[in-house]
Design a protein around this motif. Structure first.
Motif, PDB file in Angstrom:
ATOM      1  N   CYS A   1      -8.698   2.294  -6.456  1.00  9.99           N
ATOM      2  CA  CYS A   1      -7.553   2.912  -6.599  1.00  9.99           C
ATOM      3  C   CYS A   1      -8.014   4.653  -6.651  1.00  9.99           C
ATOM      4  N   TYR A   2      -7.477   5.142  -5.728  1.00 12.55           N
ATOM      5  CA  TYR A   2      -7.617   6.732  -5.779  1.00 12.55           C
ATOM      6  C   TYR A   2      -6.624   7.566  -5.961  1.00 12.55           C
ATOM      7  N   PRO A   3      -6.709   8.551  -6.582  1.00 14.69           N
ATOM      8  CA  PRO A   3      -5.742   9.619  -7.107  1.00 14.69           C
ATOM      9  C   PRO A   3      -5.109  10.195  -6.119  1.00 14.69           C
ATOM     10  N   GLY A   4      -3.708  10.578  -6.359  1.00 12.92           N
ATOM     11  CA  GLY A   4      -2.787  11.158  -5.408  1.00 12.92           C
ATOM     12  C   GLY A   4      -2.486  12.463  -5.856  1.00 12.92           C
ATOM     13  N   LEU A   5      -1.708  13.394  -5.088  1.00  7.64           N
ATOM     14  CA  LEU A   5      -1.223  14.618  -5.590  1.00  7.64           C
ATOM     15  C   LEU A   5       0.201  14.794  -6.025  1.00  7.64           C
ATOM     16  N   GLY A   6       0.598  13.504  -6.260  1.00 11.40           N
ATOM     17  CA  GLY A   6       2.177  13.719  -6.877  1.00 11.40           C
ATOM     18  C   GLY A   6       3.076  13.937  -5.659  1.00 11.40           C
ATOM     19  N   ALA A   7       4.203  14.366  -6.266  1.00  6.93           N
ATOM     20  CA  ALA A   7       5.546  14.549  -5.588  1.00  6.93           C
ATOM     21  C   ALA A   7       5.370  15.417  -4.318  1.00  6.93           C
ATOM     22  N   ASP A   8       6.158  15.314  -3.157  1.00 11.74           N
ATOM     23  CA  ASP A   8       5.895  16.181  -2.113  1.00 11.74           C
ATOM     24  C   ASP A   8       4.549  16.329  -1.280  1.00 11.74           C
ATOM     25  N   THR A   9       4.047  15.268  -1.323  1.00  8.25           N
ATOM     26  CA  THR A   9       2.447  15.187  -0.639  1.00  8.25           C
ATOM     27  C   THR A   9       2.638  14.521   0.643  1.00  8.25           C
ATOM     28  N   ALA A  10       2.132  15.508   1.686  1.00 11.99           N
ATOM     29  CA  ALA A  10       2.187  15.143   3.076  1.00 11.99           C
ATOM     30  C   ALA A  10       0.545  14.210   3.116  1.00 11.99           C
ATOM     31  N   ILE A  11       0.852  13.014   3.732  1.00 11.22           N
ATOM     32  CA  ILE A  11      -0.572  12.299   3.686  1.00 11.22           C
ATOM     33  C   ILE A  11      -0.610  11.808   4.871  1.00 11.22           C
ATOM     34  N   ALA A  12      -1.899  11.381   5.488  1.00 12.34           N
ATOM     35  CA  ALA A  12      -2.037  10.945   6.750  1.00 12.34           C
ATOM     36  C   ALA A  12      -3.300   9.879   6.692  1.00 12.34           C
ATOM     37  N   ASN A  13      -3.096   8.780   7.223  1.00 17.66           N
ATOM     38  CA  ASN A  13      -3.997   7.607   7.032  1.00 17.66           C
ATOM     39  C   ASN A  13      -4.869   7.613   8.386  1.00 17.66           C
ATOM     40  N   ARG A  14      -6.100   8.217   8.368  1.00 17.97           N
ATOM     41  CA  ARG A  14      -6.834   8.321   9.479  1.00 17.97           C
ATOM     42  C   ARG A  14      -7.997   7.385   9.432  1.00 17.97           C
ATOM     43  N   THR A  15      -7.590   6.117   8.912  1.00 16.72           N
ATOM     44  CA  THR A  15      -8.698   4.991   8.723  1.00 16.72           C
ATOM     45  C   THR A  15      -8.327   3.707   9.638  1.00 16.72           C
ATOM     46  N   GLY A  16      -9.009   2.802   9.727  1.00 17.79           N
ATOM     47  CA  GLY A  16      -8.827   1.540  10.460  1.00 17.79           C
ATOM     48  C   GLY A  16      -7.935   0.626   9.622  1.00 17.79           C
TER      49      GLY A  16
END
Length: 104
Positions: free
Chosen positions: A52-67
């Motif tokens: 589990c990794y921490p997020g940045l909360g509400a209104d977060t732009a997130i990109a999954n550049r993994t496989g």
């Protein structure tokens, strides 16, 4: 030559232990997860599956550049039953990311 049941058990347990040691390194999703929320920016390189990794909360732009796929959670410890999958290469401009979990 006969092997005692105890020796066979020790050998089997050792082989099992060795097979599990490679699981954590083999389950990393190669790539990077990128998060941005206003002035906050975070990158996680090669996230380990099941961690589990921490997020940045509400209104977060997130990109999954993994496989691999990651799961987005609104809470900070990947515990809620409300989760949101984000596949490889996907981007979302406005998510509530309390935490995320790499699946593979």
């Amino acid at each position: 030559m006969r092997i005692s049941p105890r020796a066979a058990l020790v050998v089997t347990a050792g082989a099992l232990a060795l097979s599990f040691t490679g699981v954590s390194t083999a389950s990393a999703a190669p790539g990077v997860v990128i998060q941005e929320n206003g002035s906050n920016f975070n990158q996680v390189r090669d996230p380990q599956g099941g961690q589990c990794y921490p997020g940045l909360g509400a209104d977060t732009a997130i990109a999954n550049r993994t496989g691999g796929t990651i799961l987005l959670f609104p809470d900070g410890n990947c515990q809620t039953k409300v989760l949101n999958p984000l596949g490889p290469g996907e981007f979302r401009p406005d998510e509530n990311v309390g935490s995320f979990l790499a699946l593979d």
